[in-house]
Write a protein that holds these residues in place. Structure first.
Motif, PDB file in Angstrom:
ATOM      1  N   UNK A  43       0.804  -1.243   0.000  1.00 54.58           N
ATOM      2  CA  UNK A  43       0.000   0.000   0.000  1.00 54.58           C
ATOM      3  C   UNK A  43       0.827   1.278   0.000  1.00 54.58           C
ATOM      4  N   UNK A  44       2.112   1.193   0.402  1.00 56.99           N
ATOM      5  CA  UNK A  44       2.952   2.382   0.404  1.00 56.99           C
ATOM      6  C   UNK A  44       3.525   2.715  -0.967  1.00 56.99           C
ATOM      7  N   UNK A  45       3.498   1.775  -1.891  1.00 60.13           N
ATOM      8  CA  UNK A  45       4.168   1.980  -3.176  1.00 60.13           C
ATOM      9  C   UNK A  45       3.680   3.222  -3.922  1.00 60.13           C
ATOM     10  N   UNK A  46       2.357   3.506  -3.982  1.00 55.83           N
ATOM     11  CA  UNK A  46       1.935   4.723  -4.703  1.00 55.83           C
ATOM     12  C   UNK A  46       2.424   6.021  -4.063  1.00 55.83           C
ATOM     13  N   UNK A  47       2.822   5.980  -2.801  1.00 54.75           N
ATOM     14  CA  UNK A  47       3.243   7.197  -2.107  1.00 54.75           C
ATOM     15  C   UNK A  47       4.758   7.389  -2.135  1.00 54.75           C
ATOM     16  N   UNK A  48       5.507   6.367  -2.549  1.00 54.21           N
ATOM     17  CA  UNK A  48       6.964   6.456  -2.524  1.00 54.21           C
ATOM     18  C   UNK A  48       7.483   7.210  -3.737  1.00 54.21           C
ATOM     19  N   UNK A  49       8.621   7.902  -3.607  1.00 53.05           N
ATOM     20  CA  UNK A  49       9.214   8.601  -4.761  1.00 53.05           C
ATOM     21  C   UNK A  49       9.715   7.617  -5.802  1.00 53.05           C
ATOM     22  N   UNK A  50       9.917   8.111  -7.004  1.00 54.69           N
ATOM     23  CA  UNK A  50      10.254   7.239  -8.142  1.00 54.69           C
ATOM     24  C   UNK A  50      11.588   6.524  -7.946  1.00 54.69           C
ATOM     25  N   UNK A  51      12.563   7.165  -7.278  1.00 60.97           N
ATOM     26  CA  UNK A  51      13.863   6.511  -7.127  1.00 60.97           C
ATOM     27  C   UNK A  51      13.794   5.304  -6.191  1.00 60.97           C
ATOM     28  N   UNK A  52      12.762   5.214  -5.360  1.00 60.04           N
ATOM     29  CA  UNK A  52      12.578   4.024  -4.521  1.00 60.04           C
ATOM     30  C   UNK A  52      11.958   2.878  -5.309  1.00 60.04           C
ATOM     31  N   UNK A  53      11.412   3.163  -6.500  1.00 56.94           N
ATOM     32  CA  UNK A  53      10.710   2.155  -7.294  1.00 56.94           C
ATOM     33  C   UNK A  53      11.406   1.893  -8.620  1.00 56.94           C
ATOM     34  N   UNK A  54      12.680   2.247  -8.724  1.00 55.44           N
ATOM     35  CA  UNK A  54      13.427   2.039  -9.964  1.00 55.44           C
ATOM     36  C   UNK A  54      13.934   0.604 -10.020  1.00 55.44           C
ATOM     37  N   UNK A  55      13.458  -0.218 -10.973  1.00 56.19           N
ATOM     38  CA  UNK A  55      13.902  -1.615 -11.020  1.00 56.19           C
ATOM     39  C   UNK A  55      15.361  -1.778 -11.433  1.00 56.19           C
ATOM     40  N   UNK A  56      15.953  -0.743 -12.055  1.00 61.03           N
ATOM     41  CA  UNK A  56      17.343  -0.829 -12.490  1.00 61.03           C
ATOM     42  C   UNK A  56      18.317  -0.345 -11.433  1.00 61.03           C
ATOM     43  N   UNK A  57      17.791   0.166 -10.334  1.00 68.15           N
ATOM     44  CA  UNK A  57      18.666   0.663  -9.277  1.00 68.15           C
ATOM     45  C   UNK A  57      19.229  -0.501  -8.450  1.00 68.15           C
ATOM     46  N   UNK A  58      20.363  -0.234  -7.808  1.00 62.76           N
ATOM     47  CA  UNK A  58      20.955  -1.267  -6.951  1.00 62.76           C
ATOM     48  C   UNK A  58      20.359  -1.258  -5.552  1.00 62.76           C
ATOM     49  N   UNK A  59      19.567  -0.248  -5.247  1.00 64.96           N
ATOM     50  CA  UNK A  59      18.918  -0.168  -3.940  1.00 64.96           C
ATOM     51  C   UNK A  59      17.544   0.448  -4.122  1.00 64.96           C
ATOM     52  N   UNK A  60      16.783   0.474  -3.040  1.00 61.49           N
ATOM     53  CA  UNK A  60      15.425   0.984  -3.105  1.00 61.49           C
ATOM     54  C   UNK A  60      14.439  -0.063  -2.602  1.00 61.49           C
ATOM     55  N   UNK A  61      13.233   0.392  -2.286  1.00 56.27           N
ATOM     56  CA  UNK A  61      12.219  -0.507  -1.742  1.00 56.27           C
ATOM     57  C   UNK A  61      11.857  -1.598  -2.742  1.00 56.27           C
ATOM     58  N   UNK A  62      11.704  -1.246  -4.000  1.00 54.08           N
ATOM     59  CA  UNK A  62      11.314  -2.233  -5.008  1.00 54.08           C
ATOM     60  C   UNK A  62      12.354  -3.343  -5.138  1.00 54.08           C
ATOM     61  N   UNK A  63      13.611  -2.969  -5.276  1.00 51.48           N
ATOM     62  CA  UNK A  63      14.682  -3.963  -5.446  1.00 51.48           C
ATOM     63  C   UNK A  63      14.830  -4.807  -4.186  1.00 51.48           C
ATOM     64  N   UNK A  64      14.757  -4.182  -3.025  1.00 53.89           N
ATOM     65  CA  UNK A  64      14.900  -4.938  -1.761  1.00 53.89           C
ATOM     66  C   UNK A  64      13.758  -5.939  -1.583  1.00 53.89           C
TER      67      UNK A  64
END
Length: 722
Positions: free
Chosen positions: A431-452
Motif C-alpha cells: 500500500x505504500x508503493x503509490x506514495x513512494x518517490x520514483x527513485x525508490x521504485x526504480x527496477x534498475x537501481x541497486x537499492x530501493x524498496x522495489x529492489x529490496x
C-alpha cells in the motif's frame, strides 16, 4: 659554385621561354586547313568556330584580354575593363533581352542628373539665396498664435530698392532683390530679418516643448492616480491585517478574516508579504491543535480543511502541486518552487511544528498497521512542501519498511502456531508503493524498496515451508509482473518442489501417504500446466512405474486390486494435468504395463519376464539453477526458457553484484567477456565468460588465462575484491 648554378638555371629558363615562343609562332603560322590538337578536342565536344563556349554557346567567344596598370599606379588609376570584356557582357545582356550599361555609362548619366538638378535649384533669377518667408503674413501662417510686436514691424527699413524707406505695410517684406552695394540701412534690415527668423525658430521650439510637457503632465497624473489607489489599498490591507491581531482569536474568526483578506488582495499576496501575516495568525491555533493531535487516531481533517482553503495566502499555489519538484519527470519551469534559498513562513511552520510531531508518531508506529499512517500521509500530502515530504518518507517511513522487510520470515509461527497474514509484506508494504518517490521504485537501481522487496521474496522462496502457500502470492504476482514472477518461481521454487517430491514422497499401496503430493499441488495454480506436468513426469511417474512393476511381478499380485489402485491414482491427479499429453502418456504407459502382464498370465507365462521400467526419471528435472528442458517446441502457455546468462544475472542480483558487458571477446573461444563486480563504478571484480553451463573466470594474473568456477562464495569474494 652557387653563382654558376644560378647562371645555368637562368639559361635553362631562357631557352625554355624561347622554345615556347617558337611553338606559339608555329601555331600562329600553321596552315589554315590544319587544326591543332586542342582545336580537334574542342570540336569533338561540340565547339564551333565563332560561337561562344558552353552547351548553348553562352560562354565567351574571344580569349580573355588582360589590361595592365602602369607601374606604381594604384587601383582605379585606369579603367581596367577591356573592350573585349565589355563586348562579352553586352552580348550576354542582349541574349537575355536586357540592356547593358557599364560603370562609366552609369557615372556619366549620374553626373548629368546632378547638373540638371543644380540648374533647377538656381532658378530663373540665377540667385543662390533661398528665402524661407517672403511676407509677415507668411510668417504668421507658419507660426499660428505668434504675436509680432508692432514696434518691430514699424521699425523695419526696406532697403531692397534703389532708395531706402520705412515700411508702413507688410507687403513685400523680406523679398530678396539684388542691390549694387550694401549700405548701413541694408545692414539694419538684414539684422531685423535675422532677429525675426530667430524669434520664429524659438517660437517653434517652445511649442514642441509645450507638447512634451503636456505629455509628461499626463503621465505624472496617471502615476499620481495609481499611487493614490495603492495608498488606499494599502490602508485597507493594513486595516484588515490589524483586525487579525485579536486576543483569543479562534479558528472560525481567523478563517473568516483570512479568507476575506485572501479574496480582496489575491494578486498582491507576494508584494505585500501577506503570507507572513497569515502564518503568524494561525501559528498559535496550529500549535494548540497539534498538542492534542494523535495522527494514528485521526488524520486531523479539520486542520487539512483549513489549510486547503488558505492555499493562496499561504503560498501553496505557486505551483500546481506542492510536491512537483519531487518528480524528476516534470518540466524545469515547474521546479522553480524549490529554487528559493530560504524557506517561506508556511514551510517553516510545517517543518518546525508538524514534522517533529510526525517523527515521534512514526517512531512508535507499528509498521504492520499501514492503513493508519497512510491515511495521515495521503491527507496531508497536498499541503506538504517537497523537502518535508521527502524527509518524512526517506528518513522516517522507508527505514522502518526496510527493517520490517529484512526481518520478514514466513516460517515463524504466531498466535497459537498459526501464521499471521498481517505479517506478509503485501498487507503493509505494497500500500505504500503509490506514495513512494520514483527513485525508490526504480527496477534498475541497486537499492530501493522495489529492489529490496524482490530480493527478499527470492530468498524466502529458497527457504520457505512448501507445505503451505506464502500469503499474498497474487499480490506478489502483480508486484513482479506475470513474466518475471513465473521466471522467479521456476528458478527458486520449482527445484525445491522437485526435491520434496523426490525425497519425501514414496508410493506404498499398503499404507499410502499423499501429503507430500498434496503439498506440491498447493502451488499448481502458479505454474503453467505444462511445467507442472513435467514435474510429475520427472519425479512422480518413475516411482509409480517402479511400484507397479514390482507389484505385478510379485506372487500375491491381484489384478483387481491393481486396477482399482490405478484408477485411484488417476483420481488423485487433477483433471487439468491429465489433459496434458505428457501426463496422459504416462498413465497410458502404466495401463499398457498392466495389459502386458495380463497377456503373459493368459499365455501361462511367468510374470517375472515382464520388462522392467527404465531406471530413473524418464525426463530428468535439473538442479536449482536451471529449468525444465524439452526437445519439443514449447506450447504458447509455457514459461520462457532461461539462458545461463539469465541465471548468472539472477545470482549477481541476489548477492548485490553487477554483471557488466565489456564489449570484448575471449581470444580463444570468441565468447563475449563480462565483468562481475560489487563496485558501483563498475571497476574491479573479476572478468568472466560463459561456455555452456559453466562460468570461466580470469585468473589472478592475466597471462595465466581463465579457469572454470562455480557460482559460490569463492567467486563472490573475488567479485567483492577480497
Amino acid at each position: 659554385m652557387e653563382r654558376a648554378s644560378f647562371k645555368r638555371k637562368g639559361e635553362f629558363g631562357a631557352n625554355n621561354n624561347s622554345r615556347k615562343s617558337a611553338k606559339l609562332d608555329e601555331t600562329a603560322t600553321k596552315p589554315a586547313g590544319k587544326m591543332t590538337f586542342a582545336e580537334r578536342m574542342m570540336a569533338k565536344m561540340g565547339y564551333k568556330q565563332g560561337q561562344g563556349l558552353g552547351k548553348e554557346g553562352e560562354g565567351i567567344v574571344n580569349p580573355i584580354e588582360v589590361k595592365l596598370r602602369p607601374q606604381g599606379a594604384g587601383v582605379g588609376a585606369v579603367k581596367e575593363k577591356t573592350e573585349q570584356y565589355k563586348a562579352e557582357q553586352r552580348r550576354k545582356a542582349e541574349a537575355k533581352g536586357e540592356e547593358y550599361e557599364d560603370s562609366s555609362d552609369e557615372e556619366r548619366k549620374a553626373r548629368k542628373r546632378r547638373s540638371e538638378r543644380k540648374k533647377e535649384e538656381r532658378g530663373a533669377g540665377g540667385g543662390r539665396r533661398k528665402t524661407k518667408y517672403r511676407t509677415v503674413e507668411d510668417v504668421r501662417a507658419a507660426a499660428p498664435g505668434l504675436e509680432l510686436p508692432k514696434a518691430m514691424l514699424g521699425s523695419i527699413v526696406d532697403a531692397t530698392g534703389g532708395t531706402t524707406r520705412l515700411l508702413t505695410s507688410t507687403a513685400g517684406l523680406m523679398t530678396p532683390n539684388h542691390v549694387p552695394a550694401e549700405t548701413e540701412a541694408d545692414k539694419i534690415a538684414k539684422r531685423e530679418r535675422l532677429e525675426l527668423e530667430a524669434f520664429i525658430e524659438a517660437w517653434h521650439g517652445l511649442q514642441e516643448r509645450k507638447v512634451v510637457v503636456e505629455e509628461q503632465q499626463g503621465h505624472l497624473q496617471m502615476e499620481i492616480s495609481q499611487a493614490d489607489d495603492d495608498i488606499e489599498k494599502m490602508r485597507q490591507m493594513l486595516s484588515a491585517v490589524e483586525a487579525l491581531n485579536i486576543a483569543n482569536i479562534d479558528w472560525g474568526q481567523a478563517m473568516e478574516k483570512l479568507q476575506k483578506l485572501q479574496q480582496d488582495f489575491r494578486h498582491d499576496i507576494d508584494s505585500y508579504n501577506l503570507s507572513e501575516a497569515a502564518v503568524a495568525t494561525i501559528t498559535p491555533l496550529f500549535k494548540a491543535d497539534l498538542d492534542d493531535w494523535d495522527p494514528l487516531e485521526t488524520p486531523s481533517y479539520r486542520l487539512v480543511e483549513h489549510l486547503t482553503h488558505l492555499k493562496p495566502i499561504l503560498g501553496l499555489e505557486r505551483t500546481s502541486n506542492a510536491l512537483a519538484s519531487n518528480n524528476p519527470d516534470i518540466e524545469p519551469e515547474q521546479r522553480r518552487y524549490r529554487k528559493q534559498k530560504t524557506t517561506t513562513p508556511y514551510e517553516s511552520l510545517i517543518h518546525g511544528i508538524w514534522l517533529p510531531k510526525m517523527r515521534s508518531t512514526v517512531t512508535r508506529w507499528d509498521v504492520h498497521d499501514a492503513a493508519s499512517l497512510i491515511t495521515v500521509v495521503t491527507a496531508w500530502k497536498p499541503l506538504l512542501p517537497a523537502f518535508v515530504y521527502s524527509n518524512l518518507l526517506d528518513q522516517q517511513i522507508v527505514p522502518k519498511l526496510s527493517d520490517a522487510l529484512s526481518s520478514w520470515n514466513p516460517r515463524k509461527r504466531r498466535h497459537h502456531h498459526k501464521a499471521s497474514s498481517n505479517d506478509a509484506p503485501h498487507t503493509w508494504l505494497f500500500p505504500w508503493l503509490p506514495l513512494l518517490p520514483s527513485y525508490q521504485l526504480d527496477p534498475k537501481s541497486s537499492s530501493g524498496v522495489l529492489v529490496d522487496a524482490k530480493r527478499k521474496f527470492r530468498r524466502v522462496l529458497d527457504s520457505c515451508d512448501i507445505s503451505s502457500l506464502l500469503p499474498g502470492l497474487e499480490a506478489w504476482k502483480s508486484f513482479f509482473g506475470k513474466q518475471e514472477f513465473e521466471a522467479t518461481l521456476l528458478r527458486h521454487l520449482l527445484p525445491r518442489l522437485a526435491a520434496h517430491l523426490s525425497q519425501d514422497f514414496d508410493i506404498d499401496p499398503a499404507d499410502q501417504d499423499i501429503t507430500p503430493l498434496e503439498n506440491i499441488f498447493l502451488w499448481q495454480n502458479f505454474f503453467t500446466p505444462i511445467v507442472f506436468a513435467r514435474l510429475l513426469v520427472a519425479e512422480f511417474f518413475p516411482k509409480l512405474h517402479g511400484v507397479l512393476h514390482q507389484w505385478l511381478t510379485s506372487p500375491e499380485a491381484s489384478f483387481e486390486e491393481i486396477g482399482a489402485w490405478y484408477s485411484w491414482w488417476k483420481s488423485v491427479i487433477p483433471e487439468l494435468l491429465q489433459r496434458v499429453p505428457e501426463v496422459k502418456a504416462e498413465f497410458d504407459r502404466a495401463l499398457t504395463t498392466i495389459n502386458d502382464a495380463l497377456t503373459l498370465q493368459e499365455q501361462g507365462l511367468s510374470l517375472s519376464s515382464l520388462p522392467a521400467p527404465a531406471a530413473g526419471p524418464s525426463r530428468p528435472l535439473v538442479t536449482s539453477t536451471t529449468t525444465i528442458i524439452d526437445a519439443k517446441p514449447a506450447p504458447k502457455e509455457e514459461a520462457p526458457e532461461l539462458s545461463f546468462k539469465d541465471i548468472v544475472e539472477e545470482w549477481c542480483a541476489e548477492n548485490d553484484l553487477t554483471l557488466l558487458p565489456l564489449r570484448e571477446a575471449h581470444p580463444g573461444t570468441g565468447a563475449p567477456l563480462f565483468r562481475i563486480t560489487a563496485s558501483v563504478s563498475g571497476k574491479g571484480g573479476v572478468v568472466v565468460f560463459f561456455r555452456g553451463d559453466m562460468v570461466w573466470s580470469q585468473k589472478r594474473k592475466r597471462e595465466d588465462g581463465f579457469e572454470p568456477v562455480g557460482l559460490d562464495d569463492k567467486l563472490l569474494a573475488r567479485a567483492e575484491g577480497r
